[in-house]
Design a protein around this motif. Structure first.
Motif, short mmCIF file in Angstrom:
data_model
loop_
_atom_site.label_atom_id
_atom_site.label_comp_id
_atom_site.label_asym_id
_atom_site.label_seq_id
_atom_site.Cartn_x
_atom_site.Cartn_y
_atom_site.Cartn_z
N LYS A 189 0.83 -1.23 0.00
CA LYS A 189 0.00 0.00 0.00
C LYS A 189 0.86 1.26 0.00
O LYS A 189 0.52 2.26 -0.62
CB LYS A 189 -0.95 -0.01 1.20
CG LYS A 189 -2.09 -1.01 1.06
CD LYS A 189 -3.17 -0.76 2.11
CE LYS A 189 -4.36 -1.68 1.94
NZ LYS A 189 -4.05 -3.07 2.34
N GLU B 63 1.30 7.24 -6.45
CA GLU B 63 0.15 8.09 -6.78
C GLU B 63 0.43 9.55 -6.44
O GLU B 63 0.11 10.46 -7.20
CB GLU B 63 -1.11 7.58 -6.06
CG GLU B 63 -1.67 6.32 -6.71
CD GLU B 63 -2.76 5.61 -5.92
OE1 GLU B 63 -3.08 6.06 -4.79
OE2 GLU B 63 -3.27 4.60 -6.42
N ILE C 192 2.21 2.04 -3.47
CA ILE C 192 1.14 2.52 -4.34
C ILE C 192 0.79 3.97 -4.01
O ILE C 192 0.67 4.82 -4.90
CB ILE C 192 -0.09 1.58 -4.22
CG1 ILE C 192 0.25 0.22 -4.87
CG2 ILE C 192 -1.32 2.18 -4.89
CD1 ILE C 192 -0.56 -0.94 -4.39
N LYS C 193 0.69 4.26 -2.71
CA LYS C 193 0.35 5.62 -2.27
C LYS C 193 1.44 6.61 -2.73
O LYS C 193 1.16 7.70 -3.22
CB LYS C 193 0.23 5.62 -0.74
CG LYS C 193 -0.34 6.89 -0.17
CD LYS C 193 -0.64 6.75 1.33
CE LYS C 193 -0.70 8.10 2.00
NZ LYS C 193 0.33 8.35 2.97
N GLN D 99 -2.17 -2.96 -11.30
CA GLN D 99 -2.07 -2.03 -10.17
C GLN D 99 -1.31 -0.76 -10.55
O GLN D 99 -1.73 0.35 -10.25
CB GLN D 99 -1.41 -2.70 -8.96
CG GLN D 99 -1.32 -1.80 -7.74
CD GLN D 99 -2.66 -1.23 -7.29
OE1 GLN D 99 -3.53 -1.96 -6.86
NE2 GLN D 99 -2.83 0.09 -7.39
N LYS E 144 -3.48 1.34 -12.71
CA LYS E 144 -4.53 2.00 -11.92
C LYS E 144 -3.94 3.21 -11.18
O LYS E 144 -4.55 4.26 -11.08
CB LYS E 144 -5.09 1.00 -10.92
CG LYS E 144 -6.56 1.21 -10.60
CD LYS E 144 -7.11 0.04 -9.79
CE LYS E 144 -7.20 0.44 -8.34
NZ LYS E 144 -7.58 -0.68 -7.47
N SER E 145 -2.72 3.04 -10.66
CA SER E 145 -2.10 4.09 -9.84
C SER E 145 -1.63 5.28 -10.67
O SER E 145 -1.70 6.41 -10.22
CB SER E 145 -0.90 3.53 -9.09
OG SER E 145 -1.32 2.54 -8.20
N CYS E 146 -1.09 5.02 -11.84
CA CYS E 146 -0.54 6.18 -12.57
C CYS E 146 -0.76 6.14 -14.08
O CYS E 146 -0.11 6.89 -14.80
CB CYS E 146 0.94 6.37 -12.23
SG CYS E 146 1.96 4.97 -12.66
#
Length: 269
Positions: free
Chosen positions: A178, A185, A181-182, A214, A217-219
């Motif tokens: 997590k 982003e 990913i954070k 993933q 989705k994130s970037c």
């Protein structure tokens, strides 16, 4: 009326193709989608008078594979100053060396390039990039003492205006956690990179599907670099990543040396 009266022949060929692709780690669902398109075309299309049925079938397979790999060559365009490329991916896939390879590639094409290291976790990540930067005479920015990647970026931001291209190396982890990913982003939101490149090793295997999804989705991945293509790995996992994120493979890293970077050409591949 089906031109290939013998659908058994088509099925045999498709089975061989499926076996080859799955052994090369292409995602199973994608293999079946591809097979379905080939089977439909093989059974529906008339064979042009100039070639044999067999040649026509080989043509269909070739065309569908090229389509699967992204059809045309796609280049990274340096249209504004500075153009920003951010590299993302898991640890151990060759992000940092890819950053230097891309830097050299564009320097050779007359662009003024710099590198910035935002990996604050891996020991000596800045040092590695500095050594690589020095070897190709390219300026490298980073701060070993700062543990917030966004602060590092902001610290040097004003210096980027004099460059045509800024290449941003980010942290990878062993798995998609997590925090990673954070962080990606946040960086993506602030830096607003023109290209967001996923770096995937050719040896990634079936795990590439969730990674690509993933990161996408994130970037919103705009391209892929496949590394370690010089080994025994067949690269199907990386091709899966490209198909899943709908992002073209832009480069292949074909060896250890800093010049071992090739623009990806689906037809040749």
């Amino acid at each position: 009326r089906a031109i290939f009266v013998d659908s058994k022949l088509v099925d045999e060929l498709i089975k061989d193709l499926q076996r080859a692709l799955i052994q090369a780690d292409v995602n199973v669902k994608l293999v079946f989608d591809l097979s379905k398109r080939i089977r439909e075309r093989a059974l529906d299309e008339k064979t042009p008078g100039t070639i044999s049925k067999k040649e026509h079938l080989i043509n269909i397979v070739y065309e569908e594979l090229v389509k699967f790999l992204g059809e045309a060559k796609t280049e990274i365009k340096i249209n504004k100053k500075p153009t920003k490329i951010m590299l993302v991916g898991l640890i151990g896939n060759g992000k940092t060396s890819s950053a230097a390879k891309i830097a050299k590639y564009f320097k050779n094409r007359g662009k003024k390039v710099c590198l910035i290291q935002l990996d604050v976790y891996r020991p000596s990540s800045l040092e590695q990039l500095q050594v690589l930067g020095e070897s190709i005479d390219i300026e490298v920015f980073g701060d070993e003492k700062e543990k917030n990647p966004l602060k590092i970026y902001k610290k040097f931001e004003k210096k980027f205006d004099k460059f045509d291209l800024v290449i941003v190396d980010t942290a990878g982890r062993h798995a998609l956690d997590k925090e990673l990913i954070k962080e990606i982003e946040e960086l993506n939101k602030y830096i607003k990179p023109d290209e967001r490149i996923l770096v995937i090793g050719a040896d990634i295997g079936q795990g590439s599907k969730e990674q690509a999804e993933q990161f996408h989705k994130s970037c919103n991945i705009t391209g892929i670099i496949v590394t370690k293509i010089d080994g025994t790995a067949k690269g199907g996992g990386a091709l899966t990543g490209a198909a899943i994120s709908n992002a073209p493979i832009k480069f292949l890293s074909v060896g250890e040396k800093i010049d071992d970077l090739e623009q990806f050409n689906p037809k040749g591949f």
